[in-house]
Design an enzyme around this catalytic site. Sequence first.
Site, PDB file in Angstrom:
ATOM      1  N   ALA A   1     -79.342  26.325  25.594  1.00 10.01           N
ATOM      2  CA  ALA A   1     -79.342  27.199  26.775  1.00 10.01           C
ATOM      3  C   ALA A   1     -80.469  26.887  27.761  1.00 10.01           C
ATOM      4  O   ALA A   1     -80.312  27.077  28.963  1.00 10.01           O
ATOM      5  CB  ALA A   1     -79.462  28.658  26.332  1.00 10.01           C
ATOM      6  N   HIS A   2     -81.603  26.388  27.229  1.00 10.47           N
ATOM      7  CA  HIS A   2     -82.799  26.362  28.091  1.00 10.47           C
ATOM      8  C   HIS A   2     -82.786  25.263  29.147  1.00 10.47           C
ATOM      9  O   HIS A   2     -83.649  25.233  30.018  1.00 10.47           O
ATOM     10  CB  HIS A   2     -84.071  26.281  27.237  1.00 10.47           C
ATOM     11  CG  HIS A   2     -84.252  24.998  26.478  1.00 10.47           C
ATOM     12  ND1 HIS A   2     -85.153  24.052  26.861  1.00 10.47           N
ATOM     13  CD2 HIS A   2     -83.641  24.504  25.371  1.00 10.47           C
ATOM     14  CE1 HIS A   2     -85.127  23.038  26.007  1.00 10.47           C
ATOM     15  NE2 HIS A   2     -84.201  23.293  25.099  1.00 10.47           N
TER      16      HIS A   2
ATOM     17  N   GLN B   1     -77.510  17.651  27.761  1.00  7.59           N
ATOM     18  CA  GLN B   1     -77.878  17.411  29.170  1.00  7.59           C
ATOM     19  C   GLN B   1     -76.701  17.512  30.135  1.00  7.59           C
ATOM     20  O   GLN B   1     -76.914  17.653  31.336  1.00  7.59           O
ATOM     21  CB  GLN B   1     -78.564  16.047  29.329  1.00  7.59           C
ATOM     22  CG  GLN B   1     -79.944  15.962  28.672  1.00  7.59           C
ATOM     23  CD  GLN B   1     -81.016  16.789  29.367  1.00  7.59           C
ATOM     24  OE1 GLN B   1     -80.816  17.351  30.448  1.00  7.59           O
ATOM     25  NE2 GLN B   1     -82.184  16.877  28.748  1.00  7.59           N
TER      26      GLN B   1
ATOM     27  N   GLY C   1     -80.568  22.881  20.726  1.00 11.74           N
ATOM     28  CA  GLY C   1     -79.893  21.592  20.616  1.00 11.74           C
ATOM     29  C   GLY C   1     -80.192  20.885  19.300  1.00 11.74           C
ATOM     30  O   GLY C   1     -79.278  20.371  18.639  1.00 11.74           O
TER      31      GLY C   1
ATOM     32  N   THR D   1     -80.023  36.732  10.988  1.00  7.61           N
ATOM     33  CA  THR D   1     -79.624  37.771  11.939  1.00  7.61           C
ATOM     34  C   THR D   1     -79.477  37.170  13.338  1.00  7.61           C
ATOM     35  O   THR D   1     -80.364  36.466  13.813  1.00  7.61           O
ATOM     36  CB  THR D   1     -80.671  38.901  11.936  1.00  7.61           C
ATOM     37  OG1 THR D   1     -80.793  39.366  10.591  1.00  7.61           O
ATOM     38  CG2 THR D   1     -80.260  40.045  12.839  1.00  7.61           C
TER      39      THR D   1
ATOM     40  N   CYS E   1     -89.559  15.505  24.632  1.00 10.73           N
ATOM     41  CA  CYS E   1     -89.661  15.584  23.179  1.00 10.73           C
ATOM     42  C   CYS E   1     -90.346  14.366  22.599  1.00 10.73           C
ATOM     43  O   CYS E   1     -90.784  14.390  21.473  1.00 10.73           O
ATOM     44  CB  CYS E   1     -88.270  15.692  22.569  1.00 10.73           C
ATOM     45  SG  CYS E   1     -87.365  17.020  23.293  1.00 10.73           S
TER      46      CYS E   1
END
Length: 398
Positions: free
Chosen positions: A209-210, A188, A75, A246, A346
């Site tokens: 994704a998490h 969210q 994010g 990559t 965070c």
Amino acid sequence: MAPPSLSQYLDCCATTPLAPEVAERMAVVQAEAWGNPSSLHGFGFAAAEQLERSRQAMAALLGCQQERVVFTSGGSESIHLALLGSAPPLELTNTSGDAPRLLISAVEHPASRAAAAALQRRGWLVQEVPVDRLGAIDLEAFERLLAPPTRLVSLIWGQSEVGTIQPVERIAALCRSAGVLLHLDAVQVLGHQPLRLAEMPVDLLSFAAHKIQGPRGVGALVVKPGIQLQPFIGGGGQEGGLRSGTEAVALVAGFEAALQLATDRLVVHGDCDPVAPLRDALAAELLAMPGVVLTGPDPRQSGHPARLPHHLSLLVHAGRGDWLNGRQLVQTLWREGFACSSGSACSSSGSAASAVLLAMGYESSAAAAGLRISLGPWHGSELLEQFPQALERARAAL
Ligand SMILES: Cc1ncc(COP(=O)(O)O)c(C=O)c1O
């Protein structure tokens, strides 16, 4: 202490454990498509094909065009690419001499605040739109501020600390008619409501994704057609030149698998997050306790502003006129076996008072008292008995 079970993990807005199906999918892709997607041989072709299949599937799940899904590390990176990428240095844009303006809300995630500060260092003006007591942006002030020199708006769609969902359809329409670019931090909301991005007049959207039982280390930025971005990571020109490096093919496949699971859940439950009734019942239990009050929108009331369906945020009174400090409460609840948060994970290393609650008009001792409970699809009704009891014991212990 016995290791707590997943049913005691109430911090899904911080991160979530990998779903077993996601871990399986990632293992298969890692084994079969571990090559470098840029390589000109079979190993590379397999990885490149896998990556593009994931991109196509993600686009279908998000309701947008596949060439517009740019994979990032999460994010925070998506937000930085959106803001820094769409706001080139002033000498390239500025013919009139006036500094362009970025609008953000007073309740943004620290990643958006950091990206806004970077734009300020580039010479942009940054202005915060105030919010009300429920964390909803002041639409009248917002509309006034859309006038020149505003060029870019970045808003958090679903607020991580207090759960407020901003009225993005109205916001997007206002931005469109003012000719102002709009980025939404959708980290969210992903997986908790259906998204049909092609139908939304929003230019840029950030995801991770998490938060939805996918892996950490992968996110996405959706870029609507016609939007030109400047990359800030250069190199091999991957991701259409927007994000060199990559590609993490297995992480991307995990992101796709997690979004597929979340989308299936929504489809089966008529486009609603099936955890919402449990959250509502937990809210009713907790708010019936003396000295427990809600912050953010009331999930028991429909209408504006709405609340993230898996989210609850509270202040807990000590009983003698003081609020219990949120961080101490979280630590004490952990001794009771429950994993919660005192706000945004965070910002939990920062100052005790939450900038979000302060912006919503709470005084400083209340702003240091925030407790966040965020649920996952595995939670069940045992929580309704166990958690209120644990909260009562934690309050007594403090
Ligand atoms: C609303 C919001 N935006 C952005 C982020 C940052 O995402 P990430 O941790 O994947 O960089 C988070 C993570 O907590 C968030 O809740």
